[in-house]
Write a protein that holds these residues in place. Structure first.
Motif, PDB file in Angstrom:
ATOM      1  N   ASN A  54      44.829  56.545  34.375  1.00 30.11           N
ATOM      2  CA  ASN A  54      44.786  56.168  35.784  1.00 30.11           C
ATOM      3  C   ASN A  54      43.828  57.059  36.574  1.00 30.11           C
ATOM      4  O   ASN A  54      43.145  56.608  37.495  1.00 30.11           O
ATOM      5  CB  ASN A  54      46.183  56.253  36.398  1.00 30.11           C
ATOM      6  CG  ASN A  54      47.107  55.173  35.836  1.00 30.11           C
ATOM      7  OD1 ASN A  54      46.636  54.132  35.389  1.00 30.11           O
ATOM      8  ND2 ASN A  54      48.406  55.436  35.818  1.00 30.11           N
ATOM      9  N   GLU A  55      43.792  58.303  36.206  1.00 33.38           N
ATOM     10  CA  GLU A  55      42.904  59.244  36.904  1.00 33.38           C
ATOM     11  C   GLU A  55      41.436  58.878  36.694  1.00 33.38           C
ATOM     12  O   GLU A  55      40.637  58.916  37.623  1.00 33.38           O
ATOM     13  CB  GLU A  55      43.181  60.671  36.410  1.00 33.38           C
ATOM     14  CG  GLU A  55      42.386  61.741  37.169  1.00 33.38           C
ATOM     15  CD  GLU A  55      42.716  63.140  36.666  1.00 33.38           C
ATOM     16  OE1 GLU A  55      42.136  64.095  37.185  1.00 33.38           O
ATOM     17  OE2 GLU A  55      43.560  63.255  35.749  1.00 33.38           O
ATOM     18  N   LYS A  56      41.114  58.509  35.479  1.00 38.90           N
ATOM     19  CA  LYS A  56      39.732  58.116  35.197  1.00 38.90           C
ATOM     20  C   LYS A  56      39.345  56.860  35.978  1.00 38.90           C
ATOM     21  O   LYS A  56      38.240  56.771  36.539  1.00 38.90           O
ATOM     22  CB  LYS A  56      39.555  57.875  33.705  1.00 38.90           C
ATOM     23  CG  LYS A  56      39.617  59.144  32.878  1.00 38.90           C
ATOM     24  CD  LYS A  56      39.398  58.834  31.406  1.00 38.90           C
ATOM     25  CE  LYS A  56      39.426  60.107  30.553  1.00 38.90           C
ATOM     26  NZ  LYS A  56      39.227  59.834  29.124  1.00 38.90           N
ATOM     27  N   VAL A  57      40.247  55.885  36.039  1.00 39.75           N
ATOM     28  CA  VAL A  57      39.958  54.649  36.782  1.00 39.75           C
ATOM     29  C   VAL A  57      39.781  54.961  38.263  1.00 39.75           C
ATOM     30  O   VAL A  57      38.869  54.446  38.927  1.00 39.75           O
ATOM     31  CB  VAL A  57      41.092  53.626  36.568  1.00 39.75           C
ATOM     32  CG1 VAL A  57      40.900  52.409  37.471  1.00 39.75           C
ATOM     33  CG2 VAL A  57      41.144  53.171  35.113  1.00 39.75           C
ATOM     34  N   TYR A  58      40.638  55.820  38.832  1.00 40.21           N
ATOM     35  CA  TYR A  58      40.561  56.156  40.247  1.00 40.21           C
ATOM     36  C   TYR A  58      39.250  56.859  40.590  1.00 40.21           C
ATOM     37  O   TYR A  58      38.594  56.549  41.589  1.00 40.21           O
ATOM     38  CB  TYR A  58      41.763  57.037  40.617  1.00 40.21           C
ATOM     39  CG  TYR A  58      41.816  57.421  42.058  1.00 40.21           C
ATOM     40  CD1 TYR A  58      42.100  56.470  43.046  1.00 40.21           C
ATOM     41  CD2 TYR A  58      41.554  58.731  42.444  1.00 40.21           C
ATOM     42  CE1 TYR A  58      42.138  56.836  44.370  1.00 40.21           C
ATOM     43  CE2 TYR A  58      41.592  59.094  43.775  1.00 40.21           C
ATOM     44  CZ  TYR A  58      41.895  58.145  44.740  1.00 40.21           C
ATOM     45  OH  TYR A  58      41.927  58.510  46.062  1.00 40.21           O
ATOM     46  N   ASN A  59      38.847  57.762  39.734  1.00 41.68           N
ATOM     47  CA  ASN A  59      37.576  58.474  39.973  1.00 41.68           C
ATOM     48  C   ASN A  59      36.381  57.520  39.919  1.00 41.68           C
ATOM     49  O   ASN A  59      35.423  57.636  40.695  1.00 41.68           O
ATOM     50  CB  ASN A  59      37.408  59.581  38.926  1.00 41.68           C
ATOM     51  CG  ASN A  59      38.403  60.724  39.126  1.00 41.68           C
ATOM     52  OD1 ASN A  59      38.855  60.960  40.255  1.00 41.68           O
ATOM     53  ND2 ASN A  59      38.755  61.421  38.058  1.00 41.68           N
ATOM     54  N   TYR A  60      36.457  56.535  39.018  1.00 36.67           N
ATOM     55  CA  TYR A  60      35.358  55.573  38.911  1.00 36.67           C
ATOM     56  C   TYR A  60      35.249  54.726  40.173  1.00 36.67           C
ATOM     57  O   TYR A  60      34.155  54.488  40.689  1.00 36.67           O
ATOM     58  CB  TYR A  60      35.615  54.690  37.685  1.00 36.67           C
ATOM     59  CG  TYR A  60      34.616  53.571  37.529  1.00 36.67           C
ATOM     60  CD1 TYR A  60      33.324  53.827  37.034  1.00 36.67           C
ATOM     61  CD2 TYR A  60      34.945  52.270  37.886  1.00 36.67           C
ATOM     62  CE1 TYR A  60      32.415  52.795  36.917  1.00 36.67           C
ATOM     63  CE2 TYR A  60      34.036  51.240  37.765  1.00 36.67           C
ATOM     64  CZ  TYR A  60      32.766  51.507  37.268  1.00 36.67           C
ATOM     65  OH  TYR A  60      31.862  50.494  37.143  1.00 36.67           O
ATOM     66  N   LEU A  61      36.401  54.309  40.721  1.00 36.07           N
ATOM     67  CA  LEU A  61      36.391  53.510  41.935  1.00 36.07           C
ATOM     68  C   LEU A  61      35.889  54.313  43.135  1.00 36.07           C
ATOM     69  O   LEU A  61      35.184  53.775  44.001  1.00 36.07           O
ATOM     70  CB  LEU A  61      37.790  52.959  42.222  1.00 36.07           C
ATOM     71  CG  LEU A  61      38.316  51.919  41.207  1.00 36.07           C
ATOM     72  CD1 LEU A  61      39.760  51.557  41.535  1.00 36.07           C
ATOM     73  CD2 LEU A  61      37.454  50.681  41.199  1.00 36.07           C
ATOM     74  N   LEU A  62      36.262  55.572  43.221  1.00 36.64           N
ATOM     75  CA  LEU A  62      35.766  56.421  44.319  1.00 36.64           C
ATOM     76  C   LEU A  62      34.252  56.554  44.281  1.00 36.64           C
ATOM     77  O   LEU A  62      33.582  56.523  45.318  1.00 36.64           O
ATOM     78  CB  LEU A  62      36.427  57.802  44.260  1.00 36.64           C
ATOM     79  CG  LEU A  62      37.909  57.874  44.671  1.00 36.64           C
ATOM     80  CD1 LEU A  62      38.430  59.302  44.489  1.00 36.64           C
ATOM     81  CD2 LEU A  62      38.073  57.446  46.128  1.00 36.64           C
ATOM     82  N   GLU A  63      33.708  56.691  43.083  1.00 35.15           N
ATOM     83  CA  GLU A  63      32.246  56.803  42.949  1.00 35.15           C
ATOM     84  C   GLU A  63      31.559  55.520  43.430  1.00 35.15           C
ATOM     85  O   GLU A  63      30.556  55.562  44.149  1.00 35.15           O
ATOM     86  CB  GLU A  63      31.893  57.082  41.494  1.00 35.15           C
ATOM     87  CG  GLU A  63      32.285  58.483  41.017  1.00 35.15           C
ATOM     88  CD  GLU A  63      31.976  58.688  39.546  1.00 35.15           C
ATOM     89  OE1 GLU A  63      31.435  57.733  38.922  1.00 35.15           O
ATOM     90  OE2 GLU A  63      32.278  59.769  39.017  1.00 35.15           O
ATOM     91  N   LYS A  64      32.104  54.352  43.038  1.00 39.11           N
ATOM     92  CA  LYS A  64      31.501  53.089  43.453  1.00 39.11           C
ATOM     93  C   LYS A  64      31.616  52.893  44.963  1.00 39.11           C
ATOM     94  O   LYS A  64      30.705  52.365  45.613  1.00 39.11           O
ATOM     95  CB  LYS A  64      32.187  51.924  42.729  1.00 39.11           C
ATOM     96  CG  LYS A  64      31.886  51.868  41.247  1.00 39.11           C
ATOM     97  CD  LYS A  64      30.393  51.650  41.018  1.00 39.11           C
ATOM     98  CE  LYS A  64      30.049  51.604  39.541  1.00 39.11           C
ATOM     99  NZ  LYS A  64      28.588  51.415  39.319  1.00 39.11           N
ATOM    100  N   ARG A  65      32.741  53.322  45.548  1.00 38.72           N
ATOM    101  CA  ARG A  65      32.903  53.201  47.001  1.00 38.72           C
ATOM    102  C   ARG A  65      31.877  54.033  47.736  1.00 38.72           C
ATOM    103  O   ARG A  65      31.287  53.592  48.736  1.00 38.72           O
ATOM    104  CB  ARG A  65      34.320  53.618  47.381  1.00 38.72           C
ATOM    105  CG  ARG A  65      34.600  53.540  48.870  1.00 38.72           C
ATOM    106  CD  ARG A  65      36.010  53.980  49.148  1.00 38.72           C
ATOM    107  NE  ARG A  65      36.284  53.926  50.582  1.00 38.72           N
ATOM    108  CZ  ARG A  65      37.421  54.324  51.147  1.00 38.72           C
ATOM    109  NH1 ARG A  65      38.415  54.778  50.377  1.00 38.72           N
ATOM    110  NH2 ARG A  65      37.598  54.251  52.446  1.00 38.72           N
ATOM    111  N   ALA A  66      31.637  55.242  47.259  1.00 44.93           N
ATOM    112  CA  ALA A  66      30.649  56.119  47.896  1.00 44.93           C
ATOM    113  C   ALA A  66      29.242  55.544  47.780  1.00 44.93           C
ATOM    114  O   ALA A  66      28.458  55.559  48.727  1.00 44.93           O
ATOM    115  CB  ALA A  66      30.700  57.502  47.261  1.00 44.93           C
TER     116      ALA A  66
END
Length: 371
Positions: A54-66
């Motif tokens: 879950n942590e890896k997925v969350y970090n990936y989404l934050l990067e795309k949002r930025a």
């Protein structure tokens, strides 16, 4: 070689069995090791695994949002609003009124074209005016349908008109012979013959009906009488006229049915016995009505039309063909038959016009009948 092969196979089986035992030993060893692990450690491993994913997925989404935020802030639109849009009160399309008008016009055009096409292709008789356009033979009567009480009264009045017209046709003979025929079966010839006999009998005159349709007789069914002895019996000499005569079937109406079906109806009608029969009946009856076979199917009707004083050819509205009128007109001229007349049966009675009287007997016109 056979023994050598057997020996080799035994050795292979033994080696495989040994390997199997060693593998089972390894499995048992590791199972015991797993069972020795504490329960909490296994649960911790499962939770840690899910958290890591879950942590890896969350970090990936934050990067795309930025990345998306950076791109949107760096892009400057080249368009600007000059004026606010004006919304119409009604939709521009579809144009309902235009569609309705076009539909009505096209429907009218198609309907009228379809009506003209159906009228052009329909070659059946409709009204009394068709007789004036096609044939020179007069129309003596137009008979409406008997759908209800009003239609029945109109039917009776039309039969009275027909009776009146026949009084002026056929000369001044003491006894008038009326032959009714049709182009094909189903045009109401027998019903017209029975109704005409009733109307004439209502004036106090004696009438006799001869069922001369010996191939397909129906007269006995109309009167609900027997058909064991009839015209065929008299003409063949099997029975006398008195035996075949069925008296007072109706008031002032006697009937001679067709009798048993003969093998040669046409030959019976041309014998002298038929002429003698007609002469005998002429001395007793004011009217002799022949119910003959359809003229378009057999030749019997042609013989009887020459014998009769009046020949009535029954046609039916929306059933009989217009071409038949031309054939009858041609036939009457070739055989010099001046005693023919048409009856239009089964027309739609008009509620607006009711019924009327016609005088087609004297002038060859059919004006004034039912429309």
């Amino acid at each position: 070689m056979k023994s050598s092969i057997k020996y080799t196979l035994k050795n292979d089986l033994r080696i495989i069995e040994e390997r199997k035992q060693k593998l089972q030993q390894y499995i048992s060893k590791y199972q015991r090791s797993l069972e020795a692990l504490p329960e909490n450690e296994r649960r911790l491993a499962n939770l840690t695994r899910n958290t890591t994913v879950n942590e890896k997925v969350y970090n990936y989404l934050l990067e795309k949002r930025a990345e998306t935020a950076i791109l949107s802030s760096s892009t400057i639109s080249k368009t600007r609003v000059l004026d606010s849009v004006l919304l119409p009160k009604l939709p521009i399309k579809p144009k309902r009124l235009f569609i309705i008008l076009v539909g009505m016009i096209l429907g009218l055009i198609v309907g009228v074209a379809s009506a003209f096409l159906r009228s052009f292709l329909d070659d059946t008789l409709k009204t009394a005016e068709d007789f004036d356009k096609i044939s020179t033979i007069p129309l003596y009567g137009a008979i409406p349908q008997r759908k209800n009480k009003r239609g029945y009264s109109q039917f009776e009045e039309a039969m009275r008109v027909l009776r009146t017209n026949l009084q002026f046709v056929g000369g001044t003979k003491k006894s008038k012979i009326v032959a009714l025929t049709s182009s094909i079966s189903g045009e109401g010839k027998t019903i017209i013959a029975v109704s005409l006999a009733k109307m004439i009998a209502a004036t106090g005159k004696k009438v006799i009906i001869l069922d001369l349709d010996m191939r397909r007789s129906r007269m006995h069914e109309e009167f609900n009488i027997t058909n064991k002895i009839g015209v065929s019996s008299v003409l063949s000499g099997s029975n006398t006229l008195e035996e075949a005569l069925q008296k007072e079937v109706l008031e002032n109406v006697d009937v001679i049915t067709s009798g048993p079906k003969p093998p040669n109806p046409s030959e019976l009608l041309v014998k002298e016995g038929f002429e003698q029969l007609i002469q005998t009946l002429s001395e007793k009856y004011a009217y002799i009505i022949f119910d003959t076979p359809p003229i378009g199917l057999v030749s019997d009707a042609m013989i009887l039309l020459k014998t009769a004083d009046i020949g009535l050819i029954v046609t039916r509205a929306n059933y009989s063909k217009k071409a038949y009128l031309k054939n009858v007109d041609k036939f009457s001229k070739e055989h010099d038959l001046n005693n023919l007349g048409f009856i239009l049966n089964g027309i739609e009675s008009s509620k607006r016009h009711g019924y009327g009287y016609g005088y087609g007997y004297g002038y060859g016109s059919s004006k004034g009948y039912y429309e």
